[in-house]
Design an enzyme around this catalytic site. Sequence first.
Site, PDB file in Angstrom:
ATOM      1  N   LYS B  80      82.543 -21.143 -29.583  1.00 40.94           N
ATOM      2  CA  LYS B  80      81.162 -20.163 -28.894  1.00 40.94           C
ATOM      3  C   LYS B  80      80.346 -20.332 -29.500  1.00 40.94           C
ATOM      4  CE  LYS B  80      80.337 -16.932 -25.223  1.00 40.94           C
ATOM      5  NZ  LYS B  80      80.940 -15.581 -25.241  1.00 40.94           N
ATOM      6  N   SER B 155      82.004 -15.577 -20.147  1.00 40.17           N
ATOM      7  CA  SER B 155      80.374 -16.010 -20.504  1.00 40.17           C
ATOM      8  C   SER B 155      81.484 -17.306 -22.063  1.00 40.17           C
ATOM      9  CB  SER B 155      80.109 -14.723 -21.676  1.00 40.17           C
ATOM     10  OG  SER B 155      80.214 -14.618 -22.723  1.00 40.17           O
ATOM     11  N   SER B 179      85.330 -12.123 -21.872  1.00 42.96           N
ATOM     12  CA  SER B 179      84.196 -13.087 -21.610  1.00 42.96           C
ATOM     13  C   SER B 179      85.557 -13.874 -22.275  1.00 42.96           C
ATOM     14  CB  SER B 179      83.346 -13.429 -22.793  1.00 42.96           C
ATOM     15  OG  SER B 179      81.817 -12.571 -20.943  1.00 42.96           O
TER      16      SER B 179
END
Lengths: 477, 494
Positions: B80, B155, B179
């Site tokens: 990420k 996310s 997330s």
Amino acid sequence: MTATKWEAVIGLECHVQLATETKAFSASASIYGAPPNSCTDPTVLGLPGALPVVNRRQIELALTLGLATGSTLRRRSRFSRKHYFYPDLPKGYQISQFDEPLCEHGTVEFVVDGVPRSVRLTRIHLEEDAGKNLHRAKRSLVDLNRAGVPLVEIVSEPELRSAEEAGEYMRTLRQLVRWLGISDGNMEEGSLRCDANVSLRPVGATTLGTKAELKNINSFKFVERAIEHEIARQTAILDAGGRVVQESRLWDADAGTSHAMRSKEEAHDYRYLPDPDLPPLVIDEEWIDRARAALPELPTARRQRLVAEYGLTVADARVLTEERALADWFEAAARAHGDGKRVSNWVQSELLRELNRDARTIDACPIRPEALAALLRLIDDGTISGKIAKEVFTKMYASGDAPGVIVEREGLVQVTDTSAIETAARAAIDANPKQAEQYRAGKTQMIGFFVGQVMKATGGKANPAAVNEVLARLLGA
Amino acid sequence: MTELSHLPAWRLAELVAAREVSARELATLHLARIARADAALGAFLLVDEAGALGRADRIDAALARGEQPGPLAGVPLALKDIFVTRGIATTVASRILAGWIPPYDGTAVARLYAAGANLLGKLNMDEFAMGSSNENSSVKPCRNPWDLTRVPGGSSGGSAAAVAAGLCAGSLGTDTGGSIRQPAAFCGLVGMKPTYGRVSRYGVVAFASSLDQVGPMTRNVRDAALLLQAIAGHDPHDATSIDAPVPDYRAACERGARGLGGLKIGLPAEYFVDGGGINPEVERAVRAGIARLEDAGATVVPVSLPHTKYAVACYYLVATAEASSNLARYDGVRFGHRAEGTGSLLELYCKSRGEGFGPEVKRRIMLGTFALRSGHYDAYYRKAQQVRALIKRDFDEAFTQVDLIATPATPTAAFRLGEKAADPLAMYLADIFTISCNLAGLPGVSVPCGFTEAGLPIGLQLIAPPLCEEQLFTAAAAHELATDFHTRRPPELA
């Protein structure tokens, strides 16, 4: 209208940089005067993802100050974020302590005009310093070397009543932090900075008047001047029937005046938030015990003890306790010799003169305390006279050599051989019959003249007591 | 045999260690898959091809010299884009960090490297991890590989999409309110949010510091254990990281084969209420997953978490307040985006931040700034912290009766792009089952427990007491043994 109608009410907020090797919340070095932005790391720069970790050394230093001021130490205190935007503040917030400071309710004691004063401290809390903005003609530069340097903020109650008191309070605080070894207290380098809250009220009133906050008092010379100026400014306003506006004012040392800061510069809502990156700071008893055990004897106690133990005057003790290292030096010499009073005289007259001339601190003194004691012993046992001893002292200071070595090398051993003194005394009397006559006619103080002559003839090496005795005998005959 | 791109990460590490496959082969293979598929998927924000090949060659050279292979030797991962990577742009999918090349590696990244992992690139996400659909990326949306009209969740949407599509063997995400777990559920992955403090946050761009936690996103339980093993443990750079030994998570997975006899699992009534927004298909799959745990020997009992209904409100006060503080450093002065032609400092700040942050980030900064205003603190942030303590106490009490808690990971399967984009509150409710874990600091894992009729994955969430990740791995592994969901693959992308 006279100024005596008003009483000044002054509280000081002093920021003291703590003498740690690394920063408050990172392992970045903390070195004054390093090239710009060289004392930084991701945490100091506020880079994304960087986190603070408490430097335990700063806590120890703050605990020391808390103990020395008799503060209540909070066993569990908290760091908070104080938010504002400024280029010298990399994270957009300063890590500080807000509702749970480390120390509260301490006192600072000092003397003004011989009268002891005691001022209470509201709090002592930890926080990190900001960097510095450097303004050029068309742009500004940021140096973040100072960012993250640990500070304690020492907040006094509004109990100071004059600029002079405020100055003395500051000097005492400076002496204390230096004494404790927690800061060099150097105002010129920004290690000690001060904001002053000043208000006036009618003499006898108990409520507080409207205050102005004087910022940026960054030189020792200006503490008193800035506050005096502010008292005069407010007095003029109140005498004219006006009202003091609550505001922050920036002291301009060059102009010797202050000006109001733009309201934008001070209209902050700091949005305090307990710092979620830092767990509560828990101080256990063991930590406090260790700090207490390491606490040196404090200046006031030391002064009192010097007076009691060595028979010094309060004034002498005050001079000797200006710096802890000086007091240590004195005591080492006094213990080595035994006569503290005499050692004190020598330190204050001879040693401090030499050091002051060279702008040296006691730490850089080339003479060891034991060497002064040895020098005094050479006087005591009649090896040299007091006058010669002062010469020897100067040579000790210049060379660092031991007094015995200097006396030997330079042939300064005192003449106690009465026959040699007698020869010189006879010669002096024979050469000055008129003065000898006067002595015999009862003007006995003339003996001083003959002592001088004999000392001159013996190059100062004659034992003064022996000279006096021989002269009295010869002149009396 | 399954092709290399869909083998478990632990198996790839074995192959590389045995020098049956080179790190370079794995890197090349995955880089080719990324080149082929990611235009449609949008998972990658940066593909570090040269860096990945260089690292692969160094890993192979070390093995050739006879050096001990790390537990992740040559495993091609992608992260990420919230993980700070030295020399590799890190943007949190925000314009405000565009072009920022970090001078340091975060702790989790450094530990992955030390374990021998390779890094292929950086993955899409909601800007600053604020979102539940990846639609808040300032760069591009990311799509769900199971259905390209749907979101991958957020996310950590790019992480979920890339791992599910076989563009990398595993990923790290961050989880502030779900997330990791929510996109894992949407993409059919195992996603674990460990105990707060189990993994260092140093070098993870902060969203909400008291909630953020790093965790693995993988195609199977043992891979998750392998990744967590590599990154967990105390870090002197993070004062909130826990100084406790890291147990053997792989052994915990293996214990799953022995069944779950003696394990007590609680079902919180508040998560299964009628009309609570849980989709019936999802509920059926979740209950089927719970039944598998019972089949493995666990007993299931009802528990109550009475303050659950306050979790979303509490979360959006705590998270926004901390975010407004954490994001103060993006001021255009030292790094990232700086507005051009500004005349004053205030203008520099306002324009740089105005241009640099997207709408959801601005919304949360404003909410948080409001909550922290002088005079508001007690009513909002302090109150939220008090509620948070009650939510944590609910779990403490429940865990006196049960070992684990089982809930749906999400109320629905993946929704369509644009479906909730205009309604922030509806979007916030997508995290309703995951945020309590963050508020209480507890470890939670989402595991695939079924598919909707339309073929969308569904996640079962298991929650454990602090530092009981081992129990999560054991239960998750036992569940996995009874299913084939983890072997199913989304359609190959052209």
